[in-house]
Each structure stands twice: as structure tokens, then as C-alpha cells.
Design an enzyme around this catalytic site. Structure first.
Site, PDB file in Angstrom:
ATOM      1  CD  GLU A 173      -9.394  -9.582  -3.157  1.00  0.00           C
ATOM      2  OE1 GLU A 173      -9.792  -8.675  -2.386  1.00  0.00           O
ATOM      3  OE2 GLU A 173      -8.233  -9.667  -3.540  1.00  0.00           O
ATOM      4  CD1 TRP A 228      -3.257  -0.909   0.617  1.00  0.00           C
ATOM      5  CD2 TRP A 228      -1.904  -2.421   1.572  1.00  0.00           C
ATOM      6  NE1 TRP A 228      -3.943  -2.103   0.726  1.00  0.00           N
ATOM      7  CE2 TRP A 228      -3.146  -3.036   1.301  1.00  0.00           C
ATOM      8  CE3 TRP A 228      -0.896  -3.192   2.166  1.00  0.00           C
ATOM      9  CZ2 TRP A 228      -3.400  -4.375   1.612  1.00  0.00           C
ATOM     10  CZ3 TRP A 228      -1.152  -4.515   2.466  1.00  0.00           C
ATOM     11  CH2 TRP A 228      -2.382  -5.092   2.194  1.00  0.00           C
ATOM     12  CD  GLU A 237      -8.246  -5.117  -4.869  1.00  0.00           C
ATOM     13  OE1 GLU A 237      -7.795  -4.149  -4.231  1.00  0.00           O
ATOM     14  OE2 GLU A 237      -8.919  -6.029  -4.352  1.00  0.00           O
ATOM     15  CD1 TRP A 279      -9.851  -9.888   2.414  1.00  0.00           C
ATOM     16  CD2 TRP A 279      -9.443 -11.100   0.566  1.00  0.00           C
ATOM     17  NE1 TRP A 279      -8.482  -9.911   2.197  1.00  0.00           N
ATOM     18  CE2 TRP A 279      -8.211 -10.652   1.086  1.00  0.00           C
ATOM     19  CE3 TRP A 279      -9.432 -11.896  -0.591  1.00  0.00           C
ATOM     20  CZ2 TRP A 279      -6.980 -10.956   0.493  1.00  0.00           C
ATOM     21  CZ3 TRP A 279      -8.218 -12.202  -1.191  1.00  0.00           C
ATOM     22  CH2 TRP A 279      -7.014 -11.736  -0.644  1.00  0.00           C
ATOM     23  NE  ARG A 280      -7.252 -10.657   6.064  1.00  0.00           N
ATOM     24  CZ  ARG A 280      -6.763 -10.748   7.284  1.00  0.00           C
ATOM     25  NH1 ARG A 280      -6.651 -11.916   7.876  1.00  0.00           N
ATOM     26  NH2 ARG A 280      -6.386  -9.663   7.936  1.00  0.00           N
TER      27      ARG A 280
HETATM   28  C1  BMA Z   1      -6.728  -6.949   2.859  1.00  0.00           C
HETATM   29  C2  BMA Z   1      -7.087  -7.069   4.333  1.00  0.00           C
HETATM   30  C3  BMA Z   1      -5.813  -7.064   5.129  1.00  0.00           C
HETATM   31  C4  BMA Z   1      -4.911  -8.202   4.622  1.00  0.00           C
HETATM   32  C5  BMA Z   1      -4.702  -8.111   3.122  1.00  0.00           C
HETATM   33  C6  BMA Z   1      -3.925  -9.281   2.565  1.00  0.00           C
HETATM   34  O1  BMA Z   1      -7.873  -6.864   2.082  1.00  0.00           O
HETATM   35  O2  BMA Z   1      -7.793  -8.270   4.557  1.00  0.00           O
HETATM   36  O3  BMA Z   1      -6.122  -7.265   6.479  1.00  0.00           O
HETATM   37  O4  BMA Z   1      -3.664  -8.166   5.265  1.00  0.00           O
HETATM   38  O5  BMA Z   1      -5.959  -8.065   2.481  1.00  0.00           O
HETATM   39  O6  BMA Z   1      -4.579 -10.500   2.770  1.00  0.00           O
END
Ligand code: BMA
Length: 366
Positions: free
Chosen positions: A289, A134, A186, A320-321
Site C-alpha cells: 500500500e 481502529w 500494518e 490506495w483507493r
Molecule cells: C483506510 C481509508 C478508509 C477505509 C479503510 C478501509 O485507509 O481509506 O476510508 O475505510 O482504509 O478500506
């Protein structure tokens, strides 16, 4: 019924297709070619569901073998498993999301053995400044890592580490496990050092082409399907502006999060464009995503996501997570007792969506 339709489509497609499409890499391993061809057919039968870091951790647990937040809710695993390799380039043992790389390798092999699909993302650190993905403080990063650039040799060490990881994805009988690889994602946005306002069109394409060439020709890696994955975009031209070429890309995707009322419209437009572009090129289409405000909008799965995507032939949609204890952001997939669970069960039961048990019956690698 759901399975009957699925098998009929696959068998029909198998018998009657004239020339089977092949991955961009002419040296792709047999399992990779099979995966590509089966994903092509499967995207007409249904849409697989994917979840990032599904087996590593969930909302309230970390490293519990066999567990997945999605499985806690529907009794079945996702069909697609996303893995993040950020910090691999540093030689660290742990990813930026605190997951051990050796465990990720083991899970990828496990998923392959049960017929699931693995996809890799890479929030690679900034090779010029030493900052994170970033860190957009310099517009010279991409130029600096291309051949002739001051950080080119350093970038090659990043790719060497990626190559070692990929070459470690081997079953007991020595078969390389095919994975989808989705770097430099992205890039229609400008929040990563490889983003739109941070690099020229030519440099961005050259970065892709160098990366694929290095992994294929220097490292002899032939078990990868490459995914090109933008963020939001409006037109076909926007989507293709930085497209590095049909000869290195296998899967066309986009990332898009639900962050406001325009989401269904934008999602529809992006899905329509990407599925059309993929069809014209004989490639696979995906929503690589996404994630919605599922804690508040508890019918998001069927009324927003599925309703919008149902008309399109997409291979998979990956959410996503679920960060452990909600660190960073909320959960994008359901978890035991989450307010969207009931709606997610409906989503799971819909004939359009495919999870692990269904795709295990097909054998995508055969
Ligand atoms: C982003 C978030 C962060 C993570 C990154 C890489 O969208 O979920 O917390 O570190 O992805 O997985």
C-alpha cells in the site's frame, strides 16, 4: 520493446531455473502454484501497478461497469486490483467502504479471467469490544480470540464468513480463483487492535498461524497466497520481529504513505530490506500500500515513486483507493482531469511499470 524484454526474461527463467519455488501451502492449487512462480519471475522484469477498489468506484462515479479511474487516464487497467472485505465478518452485504461483497466476488473472477491479480485486505472489526479495526481501547483482543480465549468462537465465525467468500471465487468451469490475502497488516504501528503495542509478539504470530491453519485445514482453502505486510520499519530485525514463518507466508510487503519529506529515504530503505529478505527466502516482494500527495506534487509518480523503487525487484506497488467524491481522504490514483494525469501517463509508458494489457499477454495462471 518492453514486451520483448518481458518475454525474454520469462522464457529464460522458465528454461533455466533448476528448482522452481513453490508456495508455502503444499496443497496449493495448480493455478496458485503457477501464479506464485510467475510472480517470482515477473518481479525481475517489471513492477506491476495496483489500485484499491479500482473497478468499484472512482473520484466521481460508483458502479459503472468497465470503468476505472486509471483507465480513464491511460486507457488501460491496473495489473493488480485490491479489495477490502471489512464488515464481511458481520454478515453484512456491504463492505465498510460501501461496496457489495457479491459484486467484489464477480469482479475478482472477471479480473482473473483477463489475467489480472487480485489482493484482499481485511479491516476486521474488533471482536472483543465490537468497535472498529481502529478501536485500540483494549490490549486483550488478540489473546481473547486465540484458542481458549473468550472470543475464540466468535473469531471462528469471522473466519467462516471469510472462507465462504473465498470458496465463492470460482470460475464457470469450477476453478478456484487464486487471490493474495493480506490480513493483520500494518502491525509495526499501533492503530489497529492487532498492532504492535496492543498484542505480544507470540500472540500476533499465533493469530496468523491459527488463521492460516483454520482456512487451510478446516476449510480446505488452497487458492491463497498469504502476504505479510508491515507499516514503516527500520531494520531487518524490526521487519521480522512478528513474522509468523516462511511455512505460511508467500509474499513480503510493507505499507508506506508519503506524509512528509522523509518518504523517499524511508521508502528506499524499506524496499531494499524487503526485496533482500524476499530474495533470501525465495518469496515475492511488494509495496502492498502506498499513496502520495499527488494533487500538489504532480510529478510524484516518476520523480518520487518510480525513481525510488526502480532499482528493486518488486512484484507490484499498489496505491490506495480514490474515495467517491473524496469522502475521507483524497484520491491516491489519478482520475480524469486530475493534476497528476500527465505525469502518470509518463509513469505508465515507462518500461519498468506493468499494467493489465501487458500482463494479459503472459498468463500468470498457466
Ligand atoms: C483506510 C481509508 C478508509 C477505509 C479503510 C478501509 O485507509 O481509506 O476510508 O475505510 O482504509 O478500506
Amino acid at each position: 520493446m518492453k514486451n520483448l524484454i518481458l518475454f525474454s526474461i520469462l522464457i529464460f527463467a522458465g528454461f533455466f531455473s533448476v528448482a522452481q519455488p513453490v508456495p508455502s501451502n503444499s496443497k496449493a492449487t495448480p493455478e496458485t502454484v503457477n501464479l506464485y512462480q510467475n510472480l517470482m519471475k515477473l518481479q525481475h522484469a517489471g513492477m506491476m501497478f495496483g489500485h484499491q477498489d479500482a473497478l468499484a468506484y472512482g473520484q466521481n462515479w460508483f458502479y459503472e461497469e468497465g470503468r476505472s479511474d486509471v483507465k480513464d487516464v491511460v486507457g488501460d487497467y491496473p495489473a493488480v486490483y485490491g479489495w477490502e472485505l471489512g464488515h464481511l465478518e458481520l454478515g453484512d452485504d456491504y463492505s465498510l467502504d460501501s461496496v457489495r461483497f457479491d459484486k467484489i466476488q464477480q469482479w475478482i473472477i472477471k479480473v482473473y479471467n483477463r489475467g489480472g491479480v487480485n489482493t484482499i485486505s481485511w479491516h476486521m472489526r474488533n471482536p472483543l469490544t465490537g468497535g472498529s479495526s481502529w478501536d485500540t481501547s483494549s490490549k486483550k483482543v488478540v489473546t481473547s480470540i486465540l484458542p481458549g480465549g473468550v472470543k475464540h468462537e466468535l473469531f471462528k465465525t469471522y473466519l467462516d464468513k471469510m472462507a465462504d467468500f473465498l470458496l465463492g471465487l470460482k470460475t464457470e468451469d469450477g476453478t478456484f480463483v487464486p487471490v493474495l490475502f493480506r490480513p493483520f497488516h500494518e502491525h509495526t504501528g499501533s492503530w489497529f487492535w492487532w498492532g504492535k503495542n496492543l498484542s505480544s509478539v507470540e500472540d500476533y504470530k499465533a493469530l496468523w498461524r491459527f488463521t492460516v491453519d483454520y482456512l487451510q485445514n478446516e476449510k480446505n482453502i488452497h487458492h491463497i497466497l498469504y502476504t505479510y505486510s508491515t507499516d514503516r520499519f527500520k531494520t531487518r530485525e524490526d521487519y521480522l520481529e512478528r513474522y509468523p514463518g516462511d511455512d505460511i507466508i508467500d509474499i513480503l510487503g510493507f505499507d508506506l504513505y508519503d506524509r512528509g519529506p522523509d518518504y523517499p529515504k524511508v521508502l528506499e530503505n524499506c524496499a531494499e530490506k524487503v526485496t533482500q529478505l524476499a530474495k533470501e527466502r525465495n518469496k515475492i516482494a511488494t509495496v502492498s500500500e502506498t499513496g502520495g500527495p499527488v494533487a500538489e506534487n504532480t510529478t510524484w509518480w516518476t520523480e518520487t515513486l518510480l525513481k525510488t523503487l526502480r532499482p528493486f525487484n518488486l512484484s507490484y506497488v499498489l496505491v490506495w483507493r480514490n474515495p467517491y467524491k473524496g469522502t475521507g481522504h483524497g484520491a491516491f490514483a489519478p482520475y480524469k482531469g486530475s493534476p497528476d494525469s500527465e505525469n502518470f501517463i509518463e509513469f505508465y509508458n515507462d518500461p519498468e511499470t506493468l499494467f493489465q494489457e501487458e500482463i494479459s499477454k503472459i498468463n500468470l495462471y498457466d
